[in-house]
Design an enzyme around this catalytic site. Sequence first.
Site, short mmCIF file in Angstrom:
data_model
loop_
_atom_site.label_atom_id
_atom_site.label_comp_id
_atom_site.label_asym_id
_atom_site.label_seq_id
_atom_site.Cartn_x
_atom_site.Cartn_y
_atom_site.Cartn_z
N LYS A 39 0.83 -1.21 0.00
CA LYS A 39 0.00 0.00 0.00
C LYS A 39 0.87 1.26 0.00
O LYS A 39 0.63 2.18 -0.78
CB LYS A 39 -0.87 -0.06 1.26
CG LYS A 39 -1.94 0.97 1.37
CD LYS A 39 -3.02 0.48 2.33
CE LYS A 39 -2.79 0.87 3.76
NZ LYS A 39 -2.91 2.30 4.03
N SER A 40 1.89 1.29 0.85
CA SER A 40 2.74 2.49 0.95
C SER A 40 3.42 2.78 -0.39
O SER A 40 3.49 3.93 -0.83
CB SER A 40 3.83 2.29 2.00
OG SER A 40 3.27 2.23 3.27
N ARG A 73 -8.34 13.01 11.94
CA ARG A 73 -6.89 12.75 12.09
C ARG A 73 -6.06 14.02 11.91
O ARG A 73 -6.43 14.92 11.16
CB ARG A 73 -6.47 11.65 11.10
CG ARG A 73 -7.20 10.35 11.42
CD ARG A 73 -6.82 9.24 10.51
NE ARG A 73 -5.41 8.87 10.66
CZ ARG A 73 -4.78 8.02 9.85
NH1 ARG A 73 -5.44 7.46 8.85
NH2 ARG A 73 -3.52 7.73 10.06
N SER A 113 7.11 10.20 11.29
CA SER A 113 6.05 9.89 10.32
C SER A 113 6.61 9.89 8.91
O SER A 113 7.10 10.91 8.40
CB SER A 113 4.93 10.92 10.42
OG SER A 113 4.12 10.85 9.26
N ASP A 118 2.34 -0.24 12.10
CA ASP A 118 1.14 -0.88 11.54
C ASP A 118 0.97 -2.34 11.99
O ASP A 118 -0.10 -2.92 11.81
CB ASP A 118 1.18 -0.84 10.00
CG ASP A 118 0.97 0.59 9.48
OD1 ASP A 118 0.44 1.42 10.24
OD2 ASP A 118 1.33 0.85 8.32
N LYS A 150 -4.57 6.82 14.51
CA LYS A 150 -4.65 6.04 13.25
C LYS A 150 -6.13 5.98 12.82
O LYS A 150 -6.93 6.76 13.30
CB LYS A 150 -4.05 4.65 13.45
CG LYS A 150 -2.55 4.68 13.72
CD LYS A 150 -1.78 5.12 12.50
CE LYS A 150 -0.30 5.21 12.75
NZ LYS A 150 0.42 5.83 11.62
N ARG A 203 -6.23 2.99 18.06
CA ARG A 203 -5.86 1.56 18.08
C ARG A 203 -5.42 1.08 19.46
O ARG A 203 -5.52 -0.12 19.75
CB ARG A 203 -4.78 1.27 17.03
CG ARG A 203 -5.32 1.32 15.62
CD ARG A 203 -4.29 1.02 14.54
NE ARG A 203 -4.93 1.00 13.24
CZ ARG A 203 -4.29 1.05 12.08
NH1 ARG A 203 -2.97 1.13 12.07
NH2 ARG A 203 -4.96 1.03 10.94
C1 S3P Z 1 2.61 5.12 6.08
C2 S3P Z 1 3.16 5.57 7.24
C3 S3P Z 1 2.58 5.31 8.56
C4 S3P Z 1 1.62 4.12 8.51
C5 S3P Z 1 0.67 4.21 7.38
C6 S3P Z 1 1.40 4.28 6.05
C7 S3P Z 1 3.27 5.47 4.81
O1 S3P Z 1 1.86 6.45 8.98
O2 S3P Z 1 0.91 4.01 9.73
O3 S3P Z 1 -0.17 3.07 7.36
O4 S3P Z 1 2.94 4.89 3.77
O5 S3P Z 1 4.14 6.34 4.86
P1 S3P Z 1 2.59 7.70 9.69
O6 S3P Z 1 3.44 8.37 8.70
O7 S3P Z 1 1.45 8.56 10.15
O8 S3P Z 1 3.34 7.09 10.83
#
Ligand code: S3P
Length: 430
Positions: free
Chosen positions: A25-26, A125, A168, A316, A343, A347
């Site tokens: 996903k990222s 958020r 983050s 995650d 989140k 959570r």
């Molecule tokens: C992500 C970073 C994380 C993660 C999210 C995806 C990303 O969030 O929890 O599911 O793709 O960079 P944060 O950047 O808020 O920690």
Amino acid sequence: MNDTNSIVIRPARNVLGSLRVPGDKSISHRYAMLAAIAPGRSRFENFAPGADCASTLTCVRELGCEVVRDEKGLVTIDGRGKELQPPARALDCGNSGSTMRMLSGILAAQPFTSELHGDASLSRRPMKRIIEPLTQMGADIQANGGCAPLHIHGGKLHGIEYRPHVASAQVKTAVLFAGLLAEGRTIVREPTRTRDHGELALRAFGAELERTHDAVTIAGGQTLHPLEAYVPGDISSAAFFLCAAAIFPESNLVIDGVLLNPTRSALLDVLAAMGSRISMLRVEEQQGELVGTIALNPGQGREVVIEGALTALLIDELPVLAAIAPFTAGGLQVRDAGELRVKESDRLSAVTRNLKAIGAQVEQTEDGWRIPGRQRLHGGEIESYDDHRIAMAFAIAALKAEGETVINAAQCVAISYPAFFEDLENLVER
Ligand code: S3P
């Protein structure tokens, strides 16, 4: 799943077999966003199938790029180059914090105004974390008490040196995307290391950046080229099956083609400390990302404490680790995980309430949990709080509980893993 979207999970005897999980996903979010500003056609195989990345594709389409997705998961994006088209309507980010935060980095540099909104969860958020640096770079952003909807009046940006207040990767990526489109150099100094897909994706699209132990520097004004890539399997999705296999003594699980990027694979070290034997096979590099096969055989380990920099790397995976912790030999302590409160759901509380609903002993602290091992749990009623990772985490705990478990509002798994329950059924023995 029935009419009310609840699902019943029955206890399992074992977890056995092999599978591939959906594309990461990222990485999919980042590839789609960079494809939009890379002139020419990009193509991505195994693009993440969930609703979150579909939100990114919808926004990219709304910004003037032709986007085609076939039934096999192949996504083609015709990028426009640095200037996107002003959207005719508000950009709907759905449930996806990644879409809203990272796309803001690109929109901040566009010579038009965009409005971004999301669902009820996303609208709660925190967005100040991206508004602050993007404003320092020259954008004008209005928000509702630091939350969505966002109105981004973009324009010419200048580079900054920025030290995010929270660990983050989304914030780091938003600032680097804006930095690519800004004048001068942008430096992000991270408080602790977070996932580096933003940096690797930028390089894969042809941008140059410098990395030292805690800083990433990007020069503005670079032009990207389009990219053809295969998106590796999402290790945060694989995590559910790995954790399931870890709590059944006779299990044997192989996951092929999965992302092994060291900023994402700390879960494997934790499962090893909890007693599992893990092998990585056929590891190779694709577009700067490590990809390979993971094989897991369970065993008995010790108590695990997750804190500090490790917490950020596992953010995650913490819900599912907490959900299996009662079944481990040594239990689990998590600290420094206050970010879990902001989140898709809170959570920290969602995990605590659900663990208690199936009879677990758990102590919630200000920023984590203490969960003893060697517990026997019973089936019960789980609330997903419309949070995909909570629903999936407790589907795994339910396999080892005594009696049936009902997971309410389980349809939210489609945010990241639409075929989760089918894939799980194919791996469990009853
Ligand atoms: C992500 C970073 C994380 C993660 C999210 C995806 C990303 O969030 O929890 O599911 O793709 O960079 P944060 O950047 O808020 O920690």
